[in-house]
Design an enzyme around this catalytic site. Structure first.
Site, PDB file in Angstrom:
ATOM      1  N   GLU A  42      -8.221  -2.405   1.695  1.00  0.00           N
ATOM      2  CA  GLU A  42      -8.120  -1.838   3.047  1.00  0.00           C
ATOM      3  C   GLU A  42      -8.081  -0.326   2.868  1.00  0.00           C
ATOM      4  OE1 GLU A  42      -4.363  -2.968   4.905  1.00  0.00           O
ATOM      5  OE2 GLU A  42      -4.222  -0.964   5.756  1.00  0.00           O
ATOM      6  N   ARG A  46      -6.509   7.467   7.349  1.00  0.00           N
ATOM      7  CA  ARG A  46      -5.483   8.522   7.353  1.00  0.00           C
ATOM      8  C   ARG A  46      -6.008   9.815   6.761  1.00  0.00           C
ATOM      9  NH1 ARG A  46      -0.500   5.003   4.782  1.00  0.00           N
ATOM     10  NH2 ARG A  46      -0.939   3.149   6.022  1.00  0.00           N
ATOM     11  N   LYS A 129      -0.002  -9.184   9.754  1.00  0.00           N
ATOM     12  CA  LYS A 129       0.620  -8.312   8.749  1.00  0.00           C
ATOM     13  C   LYS A 129       2.117  -8.242   9.072  1.00  0.00           C
ATOM     14  CE  LYS A 129       0.523  -3.381   7.472  1.00  0.00           C
ATOM     15  NZ  LYS A 129      -0.365  -2.310   6.996  1.00  0.00           N
TER      16      LYS A 129
HETATM   17  C1  3PG Z   1       0.929   1.187   4.368  1.00  0.00           C
HETATM   18  O1  3PG Z   1       0.641   1.082   5.544  1.00  0.00           O
HETATM   19  O2  3PG Z   1       1.018   2.286   3.790  1.00  0.00           O
HETATM   20  C2  3PG Z   1       1.064  -0.084   3.617  1.00  0.00           C
HETATM   21  O3  3PG Z   1       1.852  -0.985   4.276  1.00  0.00           O
HETATM   22  C3  3PG Z   1       1.400   0.091   2.170  1.00  0.00           C
HETATM   23  O4  3PG Z   1       2.734   0.361   1.993  1.00  0.00           O
HETATM   24  P1  3PG Z   1       3.235   0.741   0.536  1.00  0.00           P
HETATM   25  O5  3PG Z   1       2.706   2.120   0.222  1.00  0.00           O
HETATM   26  O6  3PG Z   1       4.743   0.708   0.646  1.00  0.00           O
HETATM   27  O7  3PG Z   1       2.702  -0.278  -0.421  1.00  0.00           O
END
Ligand code: 3PG
Length: 214
Positions: A42, A46, A129
């Site tokens: 994914e 961002r 999720k």
């Molecule tokens: C996110 O949106 O950044 C994900 O859920 C991943 O989270 P993490 O960096 O704690 O694995």
């Protein structure tokens, strides 16, 4: 009215969450993930290069690419245009749900409470999720939510790591596990693809050994 449930969005057991600053790194990143047995990721919307990275990954045969941090109908349009094969959202948003349905692209929306699970079910969404997983009660919370919602399957994300991934993957209510520990923003920026391949290999081993779906 409760809609008919939608099919499982993908069959992969691990979904790395990728924050990528330089889209030119995409091919090397995907190669490292594939070398570690991971056929899916994914890419979070961002960074300015995220859509370009999705476009690059979508061209690689045998790799399934999704868009994450999708927050609006416009984000859905951009992600689908770039070639995203599935969409992940941190929360539950009617606009995002409608737009994904319009494009026929699978959506995994984020939930953290029973109320949100009920709302998702009403939209026909059963693959959800669970975010932020660790801060929202971790595996124990998933097991408790599975009581009233036996048809729901979760994708825990947020605070999942090499230390706790096996525990999440062993839950019957989990269809895949997601996180950034296998391919962090820093590792990608540094070009540390060897570590990414190694961590991916380790995660694949842990998940395929333990997941009830394997
Ligand atoms: C996110 O949106 O950044 C994900 O859920 C991943 O989270 P993490 O960096 O704690 O694995």
């Amino acid at each position: 009215m409760t809609r008919r449930p939608l099919p499982r969005p993908f069959t992969d057991l691990l979904v790395p969450v990728v924050v990528i600053d330089n889209a030119a790194r995409t091919a090397e990143l995907v190669s490292a993930l594939l070398a570690g047995g991971i056929g899916c990721a994914e890419i979070a919307l961002r960074t300015p290069g995220a859509l370009l990275a999705i476009e690059s990954a979508a061209r690689i045969p045998g790799f399934r690419i999704g868009a994450g941090t999708v927050l609006s109908a416009e984000d859905v349009d951009r992600a689908v245009d770039a070639g995203a094969q599935f969409v992940v959202s941190p929360g539950l948003d009617d606009e995002v749900i409608e737009r994904c349905a319009h494009h026929g692209v699978p959506l995994v929306p984020g939930v953290a409470t029973a109320t949100e699970v009920q709302r998702a079910l009403r939209s026909g969404l059963e693959y959800l999720k669970f975010f932020p997983a660790e801060a929202s009660g971790g595996r124990a919370a998933i097991e408790q939510l599975a009581g009233p919602f036996p048809s729901v399957q979760f994708l825990p994300s947020g605070g999942v790591s090499r230390e706790n991934v096996a525990s999440y993957a062993s839950s019957d209510a989990v269809f895949a596990v997601s996180g950034s520990w296998m391919a962090s923003r820093r590792m990608i920026a540094d070009g540390d693809f060897e570590t990414i391949a190694e961590l991916s290999r380790e995660a694949t081993k842990l998940v395929t050994q333990l997941s009830p779906a394997s």
